[in-house]
Write a protein that holds these residues in place. Structure first.
Motif, PDB file in Angstrom:
ATOM      1  N   UNK A  17       0.574  -0.947  -0.004  1.00 60.93           N
ATOM      2  CA  UNK A  17      -0.154   0.044  -0.039  1.00 60.93           C
ATOM      3  C   UNK A  17       1.299   1.399  -0.064  1.00 60.93           C
ATOM      4  N   UNK A  18       1.889   0.847   0.101  1.00 61.99           N
ATOM      5  CA  UNK A  18       2.830   2.015   0.123  1.00 61.99           C
ATOM      6  C   UNK A  18       4.082   2.564  -1.067  1.00 61.99           C
ATOM      7  N   UNK A  19       3.667   1.784  -1.725  1.00 62.27           N
ATOM      8  CA  UNK A  19       4.125   1.867  -2.836  1.00 62.27           C
ATOM      9  C   UNK A  19       3.800   2.623  -4.058  1.00 62.27           C
ATOM     10  N   UNK A  20       4.723   3.221  -4.795  1.00 68.10           N
ATOM     11  CA  UNK A  20       4.939   4.261  -6.188  1.00 68.10           C
ATOM     12  C   UNK A  20       5.824   3.231  -7.109  1.00 68.10           C
ATOM     13  N   UNK A  21       6.188   2.452  -6.766  1.00 69.47           N
ATOM     14  CA  UNK A  21       7.403   1.677  -8.453  1.00 69.47           C
ATOM     15  C   UNK A  21       6.166   1.388  -9.241  1.00 69.47           C
ATOM     16  N   UNK A  62      15.110  -4.506 -10.618  1.00 64.24           N
ATOM     17  CA  UNK A  62      14.514  -3.782  -9.503  1.00 64.24           C
ATOM     18  C   UNK A  62      13.033  -4.285  -9.920  1.00 64.24           C
ATOM     19  N   UNK A  63      12.098  -3.669  -9.001  1.00 64.05           N
ATOM     20  CA  UNK A  63      11.287  -4.449  -9.282  1.00 64.05           C
ATOM     21  C   UNK A  63       9.647  -3.413  -8.768  1.00 64.05           C
ATOM     22  N   UNK A  64       8.705  -3.647  -8.511  1.00 62.15           N
ATOM     23  CA  UNK A  64       8.353  -4.844  -8.878  1.00 62.15           C
ATOM     24  C   UNK A  64       9.108  -6.115  -7.798  1.00 62.15           C
TER      25      UNK A  64
END
Length: 382
Positions: A17-21, A62-64
């Protein structure tokens, strides 16, 4: 001139829920097709300026969640990079991994494929905190994954931690640091939780479902991180990163020093330095569109921008200021042919006077107070 290569694997088992990638939760993904597409993009870039004929000095998956891919797929990409460009001897090759997605066999396979540095998103060693953060792994799974990574031959091991999570205390942060150090990584990253627009946490924050910790509590936690991780043998070398000398993340250093890199994959960004400026571009964000674009025309650029000399000067300053050692005035002059004072004297003077910047043996760097207000300092140079 060698360059760095970033490889984006956009799929996750679930979206934190915190990821903006640029990551997409999925039960399955077109691994073989995507791997072939990444290699096709590499081949196209190798035939174009300014990277034609250059060699790769670092690779970062990186990702993901790149650890969802089979080691054979990762190995195929590394082998293709070596064939198409050539990889420097001793190159750092990093793979991000979720502790809940690896086992002994997979880690041995990744090491055999050529990965020599692994980065686990531990985030916390408190299972309640992990659940709040939406992580699919437990603290015990991180402990086991780190042990298995060591056994698989990974001398280079990073653990990511997140602090200032709602409900956390300074005692929780100390426990996380002790737990991480006990797993004998050679590198620790510690990030202040942010609520980025477009994330589930940002929506929850706006709707009052969750509350950020008060600013003074966040500052106390960052002070604890800055003091306690170095006290255990991991000096701070960048705002969020800690490692003994010689164990810094060389791939990330290339970003902070404004060096050239190619990003391949859905949504990946690239930067080509050119004299005193450069060019930046980025790929189609959605995996299906990215694959279709590469298959149709060999490139998947969704946009680009030229970075003029003025912008490059500002970027050089605020990116290098992320580093604990800052930058040498001489390096600025060598890069741009002009003295720092001539360009940024009026901007920097108040920052020196306010105790946010310091000049030490020809290097400009953030003070301890400047670290706490780093974003405000950086904004002055944008």
């Amino acid at each position: 001139m060698s360059f760095s290569l970033y490889v984006h694997i956009p799929w996750c088992q679930s979206k934190c829920p915190y990821c903006d990638f640029n990551s997409h939760a999925a039960a399955s993904w077109p691994e073989h097709q995507y791997t072939a597409t990444l290699i096709a993009e590499l081949e196209r870039r190798a035939a174009m300026a300014p990277f034609a004929g250059e060699r790769i000095k670092t690779i970062f998956f990186g990702g993901g969640t790149p650890s969802l891919f089979d080691p054979k797929s990762i190995g195929a990409i590394i082998d293709a990079a070596a064939r198409i460009f050539g990889i420097d001897s001793g190159a750092e090759i990093t793979l991000e991994a979720n502790p809940g997605t690896v086992n002994a066999e997979k880690l041995r396979g990744m090491r055999a494929a050529g990965v020599n540095r692994i980065s686990f998103g531990a985030q916390s060693f408190n299972d309640a905190t992990l659940k709040f953060l939406g992580r699919i792994h437990t603290a015990d799974e991180t402990r086991e994954a780190a042990k298995l990574a060591h056994r698989a031959g990974f001398d280079r091991l990073n653990l990511d931690l997140i602090f200032a999570v709602p409900g956390q205390t300074v005692a929780d942060i100390l426990f996380d640091i002790e737990s991480a150090v006990g797993l004998e990584p050679d590198h620790i990253s510690a990030y202040n939780l942010t609520f980025e627009e477009g994330t589930a946490f940002f929506t929850d924050l706006k709707r009052g479902r969750i509350k950020q910790l008060p600013t003074d509590e966040q500052a106390a936690m960052y002070a604890t991180v800055r003091e306690e991780i170095p006290r255990r043998g991991y000096p701070m070398y960048e705002i969020s990163n800690y490692a003994p000398p010689g164990h810094e993340a060389r791939h990330n250093l290339a970003y902070w020093r404004g060096e050239s890199y190619i990003g391949i994959g859905a949504g990946a960004h690239s930067y080509a330095r050119d004299g005193q400026g450069g060019r930046r571009w980025w790929n189609e964000k959605f995996p299906a569109r990215y694959i279709a674009a590469i298959e149709e025309r060999g490139l998947a650029e969704a946009g680009s921008e030229n970075v003029d000399e003025t912008s490059s000067q500002g970027e050089f300053v605020f990116l290098n200021l992320r580093l604990r050692d800052g930058f040498a005035l001489r390096d600025f002059h060598d890069r741009f042919g002009r003295n720092f004072e001539c360009i940024f004297g009026a901007t920097a003077t108040p920052l020196f006077n306010d105790g946010l910047l310091t000049l030490d043996r020809g290097r400009i760097k953030l003070t301890d107070r400047g670290l706490e207000m780093a974003d405000s300092v950086f904004a002055e140079f944008v």
